[in-house]
Design a protein around this motif. Sequence first.
Motif, PDB file in Angstrom:
ATOM      1  N   GLY A   1      -6.221  -1.563   1.518  1.00 36.37           N
ATOM      2  CA  GLY A   1      -5.944  -1.853   0.230  1.00 36.37           C
ATOM      3  C   GLY A   1      -7.399  -2.189  -0.544  1.00 36.37           C
ATOM      4  N   ASN A   2      -7.631  -2.820  -1.575  1.00 35.62           N
ATOM      5  CA  ASN A   2      -8.806  -2.920  -2.146  1.00 35.62           C
ATOM      6  C   ASN A   2      -9.474  -4.508  -1.816  1.00 35.62           C
TER       7      ASN A   2
ATOM      8  N   ASP B   1       2.601  -7.020  -0.219  1.00 31.22           N
ATOM      9  CA  ASP B   1       1.561  -7.446  -0.914  1.00 31.22           C
ATOM     10  C   ASP B   1       1.470  -8.110  -2.312  1.00 31.22           C
TER      11      ASP B   1
ATOM     12  N   ASP C   1       1.859  -6.614  -8.727  1.00 34.14           N
ATOM     13  CA  ASP C   1       1.091  -5.415  -8.323  1.00 34.14           C
ATOM     14  C   ASP C   1       2.179  -4.429  -7.871  1.00 34.14           C
TER      15      ASP C   1
HETATM   16 MG    MG Z   1      -4.565  -3.662  -3.350  1.00 31.70          MG
END
Ligand code: MG
Length: 416
Positions: free
Chosen positions: A43-44, A251, A234
């Motif tokens: 992920g980021n 998440d 998200d």
């Molecule tokens: Mg992410």
Amino acid sequence: MKENAFEALTVETLPDRLGNIPEIADRLGGAPAAWKVREVGDGNLNLVFIVEGEAQTLIIKQALPYVRLVGDSWPLPLKRSFFEYHALTRQEQRAPGTVPAVYYFDETQALIAMEFLSPHIILRRALIEGQELPKIGRDLGLFMARTLFRGSDLSMKAADRKADLALFADNVDLCDITESLVFTDPYFEAPMNRHTPGLDTLVKELRSDRDLKVAAQRMKHLFASRAETMVHGDLHSGSVMVTKDDTRVIDPEFAFYGPMAFDVGMLLANYWMAYFSQRGHEEKGSRASMRAYLLGVISETWTTFRDEFAHLWRTERSGMFYQASLFEEQNDALGSEQALNHVIHDLWTDMLGFAGIEMHRRILGLAHNADFEDIADEKLRASCEAPALKFGRHIVVNRNTIQSLAELDRLAEALD
Ligand code: MG
Ligand code: ADP
Ligand code: MG
Ligand code: MG
């Protein structure tokens, strides 16, 4: 560990640091020194470790005081882990079995120990590979209807809902990411933007499209001010893990009290992007069947969401407005159905607005998605992204007059 200051885990330090926490060590089993640890975060934002013990395997997710993708030049509060933990527990209550089980949370270390989903893979990956998963439309439609309805004033006691709203109101920095990166940056030449070179002319056109900019800001206005329910925040296809038989949502660190239609719009946008990206993934054969499948999933997701929402409206409407005392109890079920139709109509319209903007930001903004990014040939990629941009523009600007998904199927097919 609670008394210590935050310290990021590493593959090497993890067994020592978590080995004396019974909620973790008892589940994993065996000597901590024998645990197999891998870091798999793709992920980021965060660190994600898979820890394999003698008895079980767990996921350890830890936030960092900055954005993982960018580094310590972009600080981001550790508290996002607190919001993720509280969102996971609420989602489990409101839609049992749809999220990974949570075993342990340490706020100081910004660390969550949770169920390792296996053999699940990320939904986005599955769609890029051309897998036609049979259950996602229904499972995610139900997930959204249940979490969004049950976290709102349609269902909760006013005091509980307001307490929850206050708890999540502090998720300022993650909301700010969405407010900037999703609703604003795509529509001007913001420094962190990028797009595929072949799109220059179209991008210029979109950035000088007054109707589009006004519509995008109206959607941002709604996002920031309509504290209606706890949204995931998200809910793209990278936040869903799947097998043929099981669908789980992960998440939710962006969770906050926002408009109900936000999650629905983001998810459907990711299906529409999967649709427009299929032509870029035809090396091993036609994706005609996959395209038809994706339009079917979009329709099934929306109708499941709508029908379950209506079912909850009729059976669980215990909150502070549209009370039964005004309608059903006065022999006026029709009044409550009429009110329901208004609410669903607004959800539909707002869903289209959020969806179109999500499509734009994934092609024009900072965070792109693999559906398009994995298309190595830039010309081919641009030829997939351009119709997605046009489709996005159409659904944002015309959201008040679009009547049906069938109409949008025809538009998607004509543009692709
Ligand atoms: Mg992410
Ligand atoms: P980020 O917030 O950084 O995006 P995610 O929660 O999306 O982190 O997790 C990153 C990756 O870690 C996921 O794409 C997935 O591959 C893996 N992962 C996360 N949670 C789980 C889980 N419960 N079970 C299995 N894999 C997981
Ligand atoms: Mg993620
Ligand atoms: Mg995340």
